[in-house]
Design an enzyme around this catalytic site. Sequence first.
Site, PDB file in Angstrom:
ATOM      1  N   GLY A 156      35.027  40.768  34.088  1.00 39.98           N
ATOM      2  CA  GLY A 156      35.107  41.201  32.703  1.00 39.98           C
ATOM      3  C   GLY A 156      34.038  40.544  31.854  1.00 39.98           C
ATOM      4  CB  CYS A 157      32.429  41.601  28.698  1.00 36.24           C
ATOM      5  SG  CYS A 157      33.856  42.095  27.723  1.00 36.24           S
TER       6      CYS A 157
END
Length: 347
Positions: A156-157
């Site tokens: 995920g970011c």
Amino acid sequence: MNSVPTILVPISGGSKIKAGIVGGAGYTGGELLRILINHPEVEIEFIHSNSNAGNFVYEVHTDLFGDTELKFTNDLSNHIDVLFLCVGHGDARKFLQANPFPEKVKVIDLSQDFRLTDKSGIEYETTDHAGRAFVYGLPELNRDAIKQASNIANPGCFATCLQLGLLPLAASNNLNAEVHITATTGSTGAGQSLSATSHFTWRNDNLSVYKAFEHQHLKEISQSLKQLQGSFDKPINFIPYRGDFTRGIIASMYLDSDLTEDEALKLYADFYSAHPFTHVTTRNIDLKQIVNTNKCFIQVQKKGNKLFIISIMDNLLKGASGQAVQNMNLLFGLDEKLGLNLKATAF
């Protein structure tokens, strides 16, 4: 759909990596296309989108007008080497169950469906319904395992940005206090579907907190830190903010530490010395240095007994599609940086 139909257009020859993209109309799909149409070792075989089938890619991603004549399709093909899943969370697992691709097709999933596992060790994996094993695709953590993998769960970011700020401490068993984090992300982090908090009129000149202390990426972060420092059991206090800008993440972290600033800087520089996209600096850093790149910049300072770390990156590139291509390069034995020498916007 119980089987994968083939595209009627003949597959061209050559030794390039043949790629398929599912979910090509969204933000991460668009960023992936921007990279892959210019990647010297990739040939895009199909870009799947039910809602845009038959439309030119540039009709959706208008900046690609003049760069490609590719069209979206609702057909799929087995004649690919790698499949990128740019779909919503929960949809990747469903898609693979409904569309069983051959084992030889490597899958890079940009959703959260295969990121978490109960296993420990550097090759921790999760599997889909058919036993397809996924390796967590953070190159700065699992690069050797990625090179040997068949399928990748792209991080995920927020998880990428925060982990890169903390991994050197865990790797040296210096993560021995609770961590306090404040991080702000651009509006593209919310995806392309409209919601009350993603409208320009709400987001512009505005700032808000969401999912305080309970963001879903905390599980990924804890999993990776414990992979390096099994004894880590302290709280990670994470306050995410919605920013009034389009893209990028800036995260500030601090914790009690006995390390001096020089010791911490050396620890970080040594840890990332072999990783081409993560850079440690003593200079002040800002988002315009990294937006539109696959880089992460990390600034380390000591303030009293607190170690203060700032980590910045582009949420759509190093936090999503750029990292996916970095993982693809590693999977196929290519130069890790190939196709990813991107220039920051600067102004």
